[in-house]
Design a protein around this motif. Structure first.
Motif, PDB file in Angstrom:
ATOM      1  N   LEU A   1      32.980  33.581  40.017  1.00 53.52           N
ATOM      2  CA  LEU A   1      33.803  34.031  41.504  1.00 53.52           C
ATOM      3  C   LEU A   1      34.005  33.333  42.148  1.00 53.52           C
ATOM      4  O   LEU A   1      35.220  32.857  43.164  1.00 53.52           O
ATOM      5  CB  LEU A   1      33.526  35.219  41.706  1.00 53.52           C
ATOM      6  N   GLU A   2      32.925  32.186  42.708  1.00 51.09           N
ATOM      7  CA  GLU A   2      32.975  31.180  43.744  1.00 51.09           C
ATOM      8  C   GLU A   2      32.988  30.312  44.003  1.00 51.09           C
ATOM      9  O   GLU A   2      34.080  29.271  44.340  1.00 51.09           O
ATOM     10  CB  GLU A   2      31.230  31.196  43.663  1.00 51.09           C
ATOM     11  N   GLY A   3      33.696  30.123  42.150  1.00 53.50           N
ATOM     12  CA  GLY A   3      34.292  29.002  41.662  1.00 53.50           C
ATOM     13  C   GLY A   3      35.663  28.107  42.489  1.00 53.50           C
ATOM     14  O   GLY A   3      36.096  27.256  42.031  1.00 53.50           O
ATOM     15  N   GLY A   4      35.624  29.726  42.354  1.00 51.37           N
ATOM     16  CA  GLY A   4      37.870  29.519  42.194  1.00 51.37           C
ATOM     17  C   GLY A   4      38.569  30.760  41.562  1.00 51.37           C
ATOM     18  O   GLY A   4      37.861  32.018  41.390  1.00 51.37           O
ATOM     19  N   ASP A   5      39.506  30.575  41.437  1.00 51.60           N
ATOM     20  CA  ASP A   5      40.099  32.559  41.095  1.00 51.60           C
ATOM     21  C   ASP A   5      40.427  32.740  39.457  1.00 51.60           C
ATOM     22  O   ASP A   5      40.568  31.605  39.001  1.00 51.60           O
ATOM     23  CB  ASP A   5      42.138  32.311  41.917  1.00 51.60           C
ATOM     24  N   VAL A   6      40.003  33.635  39.235  1.00 49.09           N
ATOM     25  CA  VAL A   6      40.605  33.893  38.043  1.00 49.09           C
ATOM     26  C   VAL A   6      41.277  35.427  38.285  1.00 49.09           C
ATOM     27  O   VAL A   6      41.195  35.954  38.784  1.00 49.09           O
ATOM     28  CB  VAL A   6      38.936  34.462  37.266  1.00 49.09           C
ATOM     29  N   ASP A   7      41.777  35.484  37.001  1.00 51.36           N
ATOM     30  CA  ASP A   7      42.535  37.111  36.911  1.00 51.36           C
ATOM     31  C   ASP A   7      41.436  38.014  36.396  1.00 51.36           C
ATOM     32  O   ASP A   7      41.392  39.104  36.703  1.00 51.36           O
ATOM     33  CB  ASP A   7      43.705  37.103  35.781  1.00 51.36           C
ATOM     34  N   VAL A   8      40.660  37.770  35.603  1.00 47.31           N
ATOM     35  CA  VAL A   8      40.292  38.686  34.906  1.00 47.31           C
ATOM     36  C   VAL A   8      38.535  37.872  34.453  1.00 47.31           C
ATOM     37  O   VAL A   8      38.374  36.639  34.433  1.00 47.31           O
ATOM     38  CB  VAL A   8      40.138  38.986  33.609  1.00 47.31           C
ATOM     39  N   LEU A   9      37.173  38.903  34.505  1.00 44.48           N
ATOM     40  CA  LEU A   9      36.002  39.269  34.204  1.00 44.48           C
ATOM     41  C   LEU A   9      35.579  39.241  33.310  1.00 44.48           C
ATOM     42  O   LEU A   9      35.934  40.992  33.375  1.00 44.48           O
ATOM     43  CB  LEU A   9      35.244  39.156  35.936  1.00 44.48           C
ATOM     44  N   THR A  10      34.804  38.245  32.455  1.00 45.62           N
ATOM     45  CA  THR A  10      34.480  38.874  31.287  1.00 45.62           C
ATOM     46  C   THR A  10      33.253  38.836  30.932  1.00 45.62           C
ATOM     47  O   THR A  10      32.925  37.596  31.133  1.00 45.62           O
ATOM     48  CB  THR A  10      35.785  38.757  29.850  1.00 45.62           C
ATOM     49  N   GLY A  11      32.448  40.140  29.927  1.00 38.78           N
ATOM     50  CA  GLY A  11      31.248  39.758  29.724  1.00 38.78           C
ATOM     51  C   GLY A  11      30.676  40.021  28.827  1.00 38.78           C
ATOM     52  O   GLY A  11      31.107  40.545  28.121  1.00 38.78           O
TER      53      GLY A  11
ATOM     54  N   THR B   1      33.723  41.763  45.550  1.00 41.44           N
ATOM     55  CA  THR B   1      34.758  40.740  45.607  1.00 41.44           C
ATOM     56  C   THR B   1      35.563  40.916  44.320  1.00 41.44           C
ATOM     57  O   THR B   1      36.838  40.737  44.690  1.00 41.44           O
ATOM     58  CB  THR B   1      33.850  38.948  44.805  1.00 41.44           C
ATOM     59  N   CYS B   2      35.504  41.213  43.281  1.00 42.32           N
ATOM     60  CA  CYS B   2      36.269  41.805  42.374  1.00 42.32           C
ATOM     61  C   CYS B   2      37.653  42.743  42.652  1.00 42.32           C
ATOM     62  O   CYS B   2      38.699  42.662  42.916  1.00 42.32           O
ATOM     63  CB  CYS B   2      35.557  42.280  40.882  1.00 42.32           C
ATOM     64  N   LEU B   3      37.184  43.696  43.737  1.00 46.38           N
ATOM     65  CA  LEU B   3      37.997  44.482  44.333  1.00 46.38           C
ATOM     66  C   LEU B   3      38.788  44.114  44.996  1.00 46.38           C
ATOM     67  O   LEU B   3      40.050  44.569  45.378  1.00 46.38           O
ATOM     68  CB  LEU B   3      37.085  46.109  44.627  1.00 46.38           C
ATOM     69  N   ASP B   4      37.907  43.609  46.048  1.00 47.95           N
ATOM     70  CA  ASP B   4      39.401  42.402  47.575  1.00 47.95           C
ATOM     71  C   ASP B   4      40.450  41.538  46.462  1.00 47.95           C
ATOM     72  O   ASP B   4      41.020  41.567  47.172  1.00 47.95           O
ATOM     73  CB  ASP B   4      37.630  42.058  48.238  1.00 47.95           C
ATOM     74  N   ARG B   5      39.893  40.965  45.593  1.00 50.15           N
ATOM     75  CA  ARG B   5      40.698  39.856  45.185  1.00 50.15           C
ATOM     76  C   ARG B   5      41.690  40.360  43.958  1.00 50.15           C
ATOM     77  O   ARG B   5      42.439  39.844  43.682  1.00 50.15           O
ATOM     78  CB  ARG B   5      39.491  38.694  44.689  1.00 50.15           C
ATOM     79  N   GLY B   6      41.525  41.886  43.041  1.00 47.40           N
ATOM     80  CA  GLY B   6      42.303  42.141  41.977  1.00 47.40           C
ATOM     81  C   GLY B   6      41.398  42.100  40.954  1.00 47.40           C
ATOM     82  O   GLY B   6      42.766  41.316  40.375  1.00 47.40           O
ATOM     83  N   ILE B   7      40.393  41.216  40.870  1.00 46.66           N
ATOM     84  CA  ILE B   7      39.888  40.521  39.784  1.00 46.66           C
ATOM     85  C   ILE B   7      39.551  42.034  38.394  1.00 46.66           C
ATOM     86  O   ILE B   7      38.705  42.660  39.282  1.00 46.66           O
ATOM     87  CB  ILE B   7      38.583  39.940  39.981  1.00 46.66           C
ATOM     88  N   LYS B   8      40.370  42.056  37.359  1.00 43.89           N
ATOM     89  CA  LYS B   8      39.614  43.039  36.712  1.00 43.89           C
ATOM     90  C   LYS B   8      38.144  42.206  35.709  1.00 43.89           C
ATOM     91  O   LYS B   8      37.902  41.246  35.479  1.00 43.89           O
ATOM     92  CB  LYS B   8      40.801  43.408  35.939  1.00 43.89           C
ATOM     93  N   VAL B   9      36.791  43.483  35.270  1.00 40.98           N
ATOM     94  CA  VAL B   9      36.500  43.812  34.640  1.00 40.98           C
ATOM     95  C   VAL B   9      36.266  44.276  33.595  1.00 40.98           C
ATOM     96  O   VAL B   9      36.627  45.297  33.269  1.00 40.98           O
ATOM     97  CB  VAL B   9      34.844  43.720  35.467  1.00 40.98           C
ATOM     98  N   VAL B  10      36.381  43.670  32.252  1.00 36.99           N
ATOM     99  CA  VAL B  10      35.889  42.997  31.170  1.00 36.99           C
ATOM    100  C   VAL B  10      35.249  43.672  30.322  1.00 36.99           C
ATOM    101  O   VAL B  10      34.610  42.177  30.782  1.00 36.99           O
ATOM    102  CB  VAL B  10      37.204  43.156  30.247  1.00 36.99           C
ATOM    103  N   SER B  11      34.448  44.422  29.827  1.00 39.03           N
ATOM    104  CA  SER B  11      32.539  44.196  29.200  1.00 39.03           C
ATOM    105  C   SER B  11      32.275  44.516  28.253  1.00 39.03           C
ATOM    106  O   SER B  11      32.803  45.980  28.292  1.00 39.03           O
ATOM    107  CB  SER B  11      31.950  44.193  30.745  1.00 39.03           C
ATOM    108  N   ASN B  12      31.649  44.784  27.278  1.00 38.35           N
ATOM    109  CA  ASN B  12      31.339  45.231  26.124  1.00 38.35           C
ATOM    110  C   ASN B  12      29.753  45.313  26.480  1.00 38.35           C
ATOM    111  O   ASN B  12      29.039  45.831  25.841  1.00 38.35           O
ATOM    112  CB  ASN B  12      31.291  44.791  24.803  1.00 38.35           C
ATOM    113  N   ALA B  13      29.553  45.940  27.801  1.00 42.20           N
ATOM    114  CA  ALA B  13      27.805  45.605  28.558  1.00 42.20           C
ATOM    115  C   ALA B  13      27.575  47.609  27.889  1.00 42.20           C
ATOM    116  O   ALA B  13      26.184  47.721  27.879  1.00 42.20           O
ATOM    117  CB  ALA B  13      27.527  45.655  29.795  1.00 42.20           C
TER     118      ALA B  13
END
Length: 595
Positions: free
Chosen positions: A27-37, A74-86
Motif C-alpha cells: 500500500l505504501e508503494g502506490g495505488d491499488v484497488d484491491v488487496l488480496t492474500g 488505510t484501506c478504508l480511507d483509500r477505498g481499497i477492498k480486501v479479499v483474502s482466504n485467511a
C-alpha cells in the motif's frame, strides 16, 4: 461498478507464514484497488485443524489480523477492498475477530464472509448417497480407506466474492475458495462480467494463478538468478486486469526483484497439471496464453481462452495417518555404506525389528567427498523415518534408541538434532463432488445470508498428455556439447498432493523446438531415477516455450505424509536442471549471448 480501466489487484501473502509487513509495503508503494492474500494450501488446512484442537475459536490465519491491524484504516480511507482466504476453517470466527479489531481501532468496516466449502461432517452422508469420493490419482474409494478424515473442503469459486463486493463489503473473508478466485471475484465485480464471459474469466484465472504465491512472480524462487538484476528481497506482485481479460503483471516501483516473461512463465507453470486449468468458474486454457514484455517490470498476458467449468468441484480431504518421527545420523569419512548398514541393523535390533512399525524409510544421503578439505565435506547423513498408528512406538522410544549407538556403534557417531517426540501426520485425499451437493453462501455485511447459485457447466474435454509435437528441429541440428540441462532451460517445481509438478521452458521458439524433441517422457525418466516405476504425464505449451511434467505418486500421500527429504518437490526442477544432457552448441552460444 463497470469501470473500463484495468483494476489493480495486489497480493500481500503467498502462504501462511509469509512476510507480515507485505500488506503495508504494497500500500505504501502506490495505488491499488484491491488487496488480496493467499494463506491456504492442502497442508495448511491440516495445520489449522491442529490449531483448532487447541483453541476451538481458531482455525484461521492469525497473521492476517496482524496485517489488518496496520492497514485497515488505510484501506478504508483509500477505498481499497480486501479479499483474502485467511478464514481457513473458520471464516465466521475470523470475521468476529476483525470486528473486534476494528472496534479497538475506532473503525467500522463492512465485512462479508463466505461459507459452504466445509464438507467434513457430511462425508458419511455423501458416501451413503452414492458418491464414492474416489481418490483422483489412485482410483480408490474413500470407504476403502482406514484413516479418519479431519478436514474436507470443496474449492469454491468467485461469485460469492462478487456478491459481497456488490453489497459494498470493504473486507471479504473467504474459506477454501480457489487461489485464483481471489482475483477473479474482484475483476468480475469491477468490470461487471457475466458468468459466461469465459475468455475474460480465463484471463483473470491466469492473473490469479500468477500472483497467488506472492514474490514467486517477481523473481523469488527463480531458477535464472543472473536474470534478476535487482537482488533485493522481491516486491509483491500486482495484476492489472482489463475488461477483456488481458492482464499486466507488475510490482510497485522501487521494490526489489524483477518481472519478466520468465518470472511469469515460472508461476504460470507452477503446480498445474493439464494446460486446461479447471476452476469452478471457467476452464482456463493456459496453452493459449502469450507473454510480452511491455516495459520495465511489466509483462502482458494475452490470448486467454476459457470454456465452461466442469460439473464437479474438487475437494481436499486431510486424514489422520498416524504418527511419525525422524532421526538423522551423521556418518563421516571412510566406509560410509558399511557404517550405515551397521547403524541400521543395530538400531532396529534395539527396537525389535523393522516390521514392528507400519512403515520404515531409511535414506543414505551422500554429501561426502574423498580427501575432503573440511570435516563437513566428509560427511553423509543416514535419515531414518518410522511411522505407526501407535504414538509410543515412534516417540521417545524410537528417538532415544538412536542414542544407544553413541558409544557402541560406528566411529564418529553423532546426530543432527537431539531426540524428539513423535508428531501426527496427515494423508491428503483429493476427490470430486457434484456441484449440487455443495451450497455456496455469502453472509453480507448486514447479516443477510445469500446462496450463490451455480452457473452453467460442461463436461470438459480432457487435454491429452503430449509426447512430442514433431517440431522441425533441422535448424538446431549439428555439433552438441554435454552440459547441464539448466544451461539452456529454466524450471519451476512443486507439489500437487502426492504428485510432483515440473515446468521446464526455454527463452525462445528455437530453444523450445530442441527441448520438445529432446525431453521425452523416456528421457525425463532417465534424468529422474526416482520416477523409474511411476506414471509420468507430459504436456506441451508451445506459446510459452514450455513443457509441463507431472510425476504421479512421487510424494506419496502428500507433503504431510511423505518421508522424502524434499517433501513438496520444491528442489526437483533445480535437480533436473543440474543433470547433464547433449545440447546443440548453437543453443549454448545463443544462451551465452544473452548474458
Amino acid at each position: 461498478m463497470n469501470n473500463r480501466r484495468p483494476v489493480r489487484i495486489a497480493n500481500c501473502s503467498g502462504f501462511y507464514g509469509d512476510r507480515v509487513a507485505a500488506a503495508w509495503e504494497v500500500l505504501e508503494g502506490g495505488d491499488v484497488d484491491v488487496l488480496t492474500g493467499d494463506y491456504l494450501a492442502e497442508l495448511t488446512m491440516l495445520i489449522l485443524w491442529k490449531a483448532r484442537q487447541k483453541d476451538a475459536s481458531g482455525g484461521y490465519a492469525k497473521t492476517f489480523l496482524s496485517q489488518m491491524e496496520r492497514v485497515m484504516g488505510t484501506c478504508l480511507d483509500r477505498g481499497i477492498k480486501v479479499v483474502s482466504n485467511a478464514g481457513g476453517l473458520n471464516p465466521e470466527g475470523l470475521t468476529d475477530r476483525l470486528h473486534e479489531l476494528a472496534a479497538t481501532l475506532g473503525l467500522s468496516p463492512r465485512i462479508a464472509w463466505i461459507e459452504g466449502d466445509d464438507l467434513t461432517d457430511r462425508l458419511p452422508e455423501l458416501v451413503a448417497a452414492g458418491h464414492p469420493l474416489t481418490h483422483l490419482d489412485t482410483g480408490k474409494a474413500l470407504a476403502d480407506s482406514n484413516t479418519k478424515a479431519v478436514t474436507a473442503n470443496a474449492y469454491l469459486g468467485a461469485w460469492g466474492i462478487v456478491d459481497a463486493l456488490r453489497a459494498d463489503a470493504d473486507i471479504v473473508v473467504c474459506p477454501r475458495v480457489t487461489d485464483a478466485s481471489l482475483v477473479v471475484g474482484p475483476a468480475a465485480w469491477w468490470h461487471g462480467w457475466d458468468r459466461t464471459d469465459y475468455d475474460a474469466l480465463a484471463g483473470a484465472v491466469a492473473a490469479g494463478h500468477v500472483i497467488e504465491c506472492g514474490p514467486q512472480a517477481t523473481g523469488g524462487n527463480y531458477s535464472r538468478l543472473p536474470a534478476v538484476p535487482d537482488k533485493r528481497r522481491p516486491g509483491f506482485p500486482i495484476a492489472e486486469v482489463a475488461a477483456d481479460g488481458q492482464v499486466v503483471i507488475t510490482k510497485q516501483v522501487g521494490s526489489g526483484g524483477h518481472v519478466s516473461p520468465g518470472t511469469v512463465t515460472a508461476q504460470l507453470l507452477y503446480e498445474i497439471q493439464s494446460p486446461a486449468y479447471a476452476n469452478p468458474d471457467v476452464v482456463a486454457h493456459f496453452d493459449t496464453l502469450r507473454l510480452e514484455q511491455q516495459g520495465p517490470d511489466r509483462v502482458l498476458i494475452s490470448g486467454a481462452t476459457g470454456t465452461a467449468p466442469p460439473p464437479d468441484l474438487k475437494v481436499a480431504i486431510n486424514q489422520l495417518g498416524g504418527y511419525r518421527n525422524t532421526m538423522t545420523l551423521v556418518l563421516t569419512g571412510l566406509d560410509i555404506e558399511a557404517k550405515a548398514d551397521w547403524a541400521r541393523a543395530q538400531l532396529f535390533d534395539v527396537l525389535g525389528g523393522e516390521d514392528t512399525f507400519d512403515e520404515v524409510d531409511v535414506r543414505l544421503l551422500r554429501f561426502d567427498r574423498p580427501d575432503a578439505e573440511t570435516n563437513e565435506q566428509a560427511t553423509a547423513h543416514l535419515r531414518v523415518t518410522v511411522k505407526s498408528a501407535d504414538k509410543n512406538k515412534v516417540g521417545r522410544r524410537f528417538a532415544n534408541a538412536t542414542m544407544e549407538l553413541a558409544v557402541g556403534g560406528y566411529a564418529g557417531f553423532h546426530t543432527t538434532t537431539p531426540p524428539a517426540d513423535a508428531s501426527a501426520y496427515g494423508v491428503y485425499w483429493p476427490t470430486l463432488v457434484p456441484l449440487d451437493v455443495v451450497t455456496h453462501s455469502v453472509v453480507l455485511p448486514d447479516g443477510t445470508r445469500r446462496v450463490v447459485p451455480h452457473g452453467p457447466t460442461a463436461t470438459p474435454v480432457e487435454s491429452q498428455p503430449v509426447s512430442a509435437l514433431g517440431t522441425d528441429v533441422t535448424a538446431i541440428a549439428g555439433e552438441t556439447r554435454r552440459v547441464p540441462l539448466g544451461t539452456v532451460c529454466s524450471a519451476r517445481s512443486g507439489d500437487k498432493g502426492g504428485n510432483a509438478n515440473v515446468g521446464i521452458w526455454t527463452e525462445d521458439e528455437r530453444g523450445f523446438a530442441w527441448l520438445d524433441a529432446h525431453l521425452t517422457v523416456e528421457r525425463f525418466r532417465e534424468l529422474l531415477p526416482e520416477a523409474a516405476d511411476l506414471e509420468i504425464r507430459r504436456w506441451a505449451l508451445p506459446r510459452l516455450n514450455a513443457l509441463n511434467f507431472v510425476v504421479v505418486g512421487l510424494l506419496g500421500a502428500g507433503v504431510a505424509e511423505t518421508a522424502r527429504p524434499d517433501p513438496q518437490a520444491k528442489g526437483l526442477g533445480e535437480y533436473l536442471r543440474s543433470r547433464h544432457v547433449d545440447v546443440p552448441v548453437a543453443l549454448i552460444e545463443l544462451e551465452e549471448s544473452r548474458r
